[in-house]
Design a protein around this motif. Structure first.
Motif, mmCIF file in Angstrom:
data_model
loop_
_atom_site.group_PDB
_atom_site.id
_atom_site.type_symbol
_atom_site.label_atom_id
_atom_site.label_comp_id
_atom_site.label_asym_id
_atom_site.label_seq_id
_atom_site.Cartn_x
_atom_site.Cartn_y
_atom_site.Cartn_z
ATOM 1 N N ASP A 12 89.538 -50.954 55.953
ATOM 2 C CA ASP A 12 88.404 -51.713 56.498
ATOM 3 C C ASP A 12 88.706 -52.009 57.965
ATOM 4 O OD1 ASP A 12 86.295 -53.489 56.972
ATOM 5 O OD2 ASP A 12 87.365 -55.187 56.078
ATOM 6 N N SER A 17 89.745 -55.672 64.743
ATOM 7 C CA SER A 17 90.944 -55.559 63.905
ATOM 8 C C SER A 17 90.647 -54.692 62.695
ATOM 9 C CB SER A 17 91.433 -56.945 63.456
ATOM 10 O OG SER A 17 90.494 -57.550 62.580
ATOM 11 N N ARG A 19 92.364 -53.560 58.561
ATOM 12 C CA ARG A 19 93.253 -53.984 57.490
ATOM 13 C C ARG A 19 93.209 -52.938 56.374
ATOM 14 N NH1 ARG A 19 88.857 -55.833 58.500
ATOM 15 N NH2 ARG A 19 89.729 -57.312 59.965
ATOM 16 N N ILE A 21 93.592 -53.120 52.341
ATOM 17 C CA ILE A 21 93.595 -54.122 51.283
ATOM 18 C C ILE A 21 93.647 -53.428 49.931
ATOM 19 C CG2 ILE A 21 92.183 -55.892 50.144
ATOM 20 C CD1 ILE A 21 91.309 -56.839 52.855
ATOM 21 N N GLU A 34 96.144 -58.291 50.899
ATOM 22 C CA GLU A 34 96.168 -57.642 52.210
ATOM 23 C C GLU A 34 97.542 -57.019 52.424
ATOM 24 O OE1 GLU A 34 96.352 -59.306 56.581
ATOM 25 O OE2 GLU A 34 94.289 -59.452 55.822
ATOM 26 N N HIS A 36 98.263 -54.566 54.939
ATOM 27 C CA HIS A 36 98.572 -54.229 56.328
ATOM 28 C C HIS A 36 97.406 -54.660 57.202
ATOM 29 C CE1 HIS A 36 100.470 -52.097 59.606
ATOM 30 N NE2 HIS A 36 99.464 -51.249 59.739
ATOM 31 N N ARG A 37 97.701 -55.309 58.299
ATOM 32 C CA ARG A 37 96.681 -55.719 59.272
ATOM 33 C C ARG A 37 97.099 -55.231 60.645
ATOM 34 N NH1 ARG A 37 92.437 -59.544 60.129
ATOM 35 N NH2 ARG A 37 92.434 -59.968 57.889
ATOM 36 N N GLU A 59 97.557 -46.346 61.859
ATOM 37 C CA GLU A 59 97.661 -47.646 61.172
ATOM 38 C C GLU A 59 97.133 -47.544 59.746
ATOM 39 O OE1 GLU A 59 99.239 -50.134 62.201
ATOM 40 O OE2 GLU A 59 99.173 -50.265 64.379
ATOM 41 N N GLY A 63 99.287 -48.395 56.412
ATOM 42 C CA GLY A 63 98.867 -49.325 55.371
ATOM 43 C C GLY A 63 98.859 -48.682 54.002
ATOM 44 N N GLU A 433 86.217 -61.851 53.042
ATOM 45 C CA GLU A 433 86.518 -60.418 53.000
ATOM 46 C C GLU A 433 85.425 -59.640 52.271
ATOM 47 O OE1 GLU A 433 88.616 -58.955 54.651
ATOM 48 O OE2 GLU A 433 90.352 -60.231 55.028
#
Length: 492
Positions: A12, A17, A19, A21, A34, A36-37, A59, A63, A433
């Protein structure tokens, strides 16, 4: 015997930013973790603002790798912001980093296109709000040589899915934001593309949310440590589409505000509203899941606060937003009001200075402290939500008894309360979220874990933390403070 919850992975990525999830879903169970952010930070190169798309893909891989260490996801879904895209060459390689929709390359382009294709024709086909950064105008801003060289385009979530699976396409909810999608027929408007000077051959095949895109490539499986057979599922890949899936409504008499960097304010319909009145009000008919229509209008959103906080922090001023919101709650109300959608506020830059300049230009007092600026922004957003909701009800004929405010803005108690006060309707805040939840739930549906939209929303309502804000005071007093009106009757 109880079936253990299935685990799904939501990638997402919003405007500021992203993330990854993990969601555990089963009848009566919805749990988020969560994993990884990361920051989504655009990069300006030689005067052009780009997305760091390779960094974002890296990224996402990281994640998914972290998730796979302890859990095996049944599938992966991707949602991002809308309208932006990457062009591919004959080898299927990306032709440069995608340009950010806030870049100035589209200045004046929309008006140039609309001189060739009348607004009435564009709206009759697409039902889309006229915004200068819509994909059609971004493509019109490209050089003809670049378009001639390209063999296809992929919107951002579809580009990431392509790198994961080597399967190209355009998920329908996001395709409908391009102003190249015919909302009446559910197909690309190749005629409109041709009239705008855009090669229709660039438009990829359409796919529906809830369908499987394909399994991971060998490279993606190696980078993440996941089973190569792990499917990537098309979710509501426009983050607002996923957020609306994540609205915990129990009926249809609701409005939604998906509140993040942008605020999307609207209602859910069964068919588009393509009237001249809707066009003049600049409402959009975006496709939702299950053939629904997200009838909404964009409002600038928390971008205003995000840019102010960034500038104050760089200047060494107090920039803790919860503290500023607490201070703003006791500031004098309605001292200054801005139009959040003024084009002056669209690009990155010194937002507090722009707000001050706007107030001076409109004959209003200039907010003199960060708390006063925050109060000005929150009240202005509440007024914008009020105007937009009133228009949505009037134009669609849909009654609204509850406003569901989802996304990051659900944490902002002052915004939620002032929205309830301004609209005179209860606001149910949460889930924060909602976008990731909508992403996960579409994957769960594809796997047969949950049923239709009503069942999905009932599970969300039963398992997520929600807060209800009842309106206080008389909402008609907000009529006095509509944009510009309160200065006509005197400074209060």
């Amino acid at each position: 015997m109880t079936t253990p919850p299935s685990v799904f992975a939501a990638v997402d990525i919003g405007g500021s930013s992203g993330r990854v999830i993990a969601g555990r879903v089963a009848p009566g169970v919805l749990e988020l973790d969560e994993v990884h952010r990361f920051v989504n930070r655009p990069v300006r190169v030689r005067g052009t603002l780009h997305w760091d798309i390779l960094g974002l893909y890296g990224e996402a891989l990281e994640g998914l790798r972290k998730l796979g260490v302890s859990r095996t996801p049944a599938s992966i879904g991707i949602d991002t912001w809308a309208v932006d895209y990457g062009l591919l060459d004959a080898r299927g390689a990306l032709m440069g980093n995608p340009v950010h929709y806030r870049d100035t390359r589209t200045d004046g382009v929309m008006n140039r296109v609309l001189e060739t294709v009348p607004r009435s024709d564009v709206y009759a086909a697409t039902g889309l709000q006229f915004l200068p950064f819509n994909t059609i105008y971004q493509l019109a801003a490209e050089s003809s040589a670049r378009l001639d060289e390209a063999t296809g385009l992929l919107l951002i979530p579809d580009l990431l899915a392509y790198w994961l699976t080597d399967c190209s396409g355009a998920e329908r909810t996001n395709a409908s934001t391009t102003q190249l999608y015919d909302v009446r027929t559910g197909t690309w408007s190749t005629e409109l593309a041709a009239r705008a000077g855009i090669p229709a051959r660039l438009l990829p095949p359409l796919r529906d949310p809830g369908t499987v895109i394909g399994p991971l490539t060998a490279d993606a499986a190696e980078a993440t440590g996941l089973d190569p057979a792990t499917p990537v599922v098309a979710v509501g890949s426009h983050d607002t589409a996923s957020a609306v899936v994540g609205v915990p409504a129990t009926g249809r008499d609701f409005a939604y505000i998906s509140c993040g960097t942008w605020s999307l304010v609207g209602v859910e319909l069964d068919k588009p509203v393509l009237t001249p009145e809707s066009r003049e009000a600049n409402f959009t008919n975006e496709v939702g899941v299950d053939g629904t229509i997200r009838y909404l209008r964009n409002v600038m959103g928390l971008w205003l606060l995000q840019e102010c906080v960034r500038v104050w922090a760089a200047q060494g001023l107090p920039a803790d937003l919860p503290t500023l919101l607490e201070q703003a709650s006791v500031e004098r109300p309605f001292r200054s009001v801005i139009d959040p959608d003024d084009p002056e506020f669209l690009p990155p830059g010194d937002m507090p200075a722009r707000i001050a300049r706007y107030c001076r230009r409109t004959g209003q007092p200039t907010p003199e402290t960060p708390a006063a600026v925050v109060r000005c922004i929150i009240e202005s957003l509440a007024l914008a939500y009020r105007r937009t909701l009133q228009d949505a009800v009037r134009l669609s004929g849909t009654p609204v008894e509850t406003i569901h405010l989802v996304g990051g803005g659900a944490r902002n108690a002052l915004l939620c309360q002032l929205t309830a006060d301004a609209c005179g309707i209860p606001v149910v805040a949460g889930p924060v979220e909602a976008t990731a939840i909508g992403n996960l739930m579409m994957q769960a549906r594809a796997a047969g874990v949950v049923g239709d939209l009503a069942e999905t929303r009932a599970l969300i309502a039963a398992t997520c933390e929600l807060r209800r804000y009842e309106p206080t005071g008389n909402p008609t007093r907000w009529d006095t403070y509509e944009l510009g009106a309160h200065w006509a009757v005197g400074n209060r």
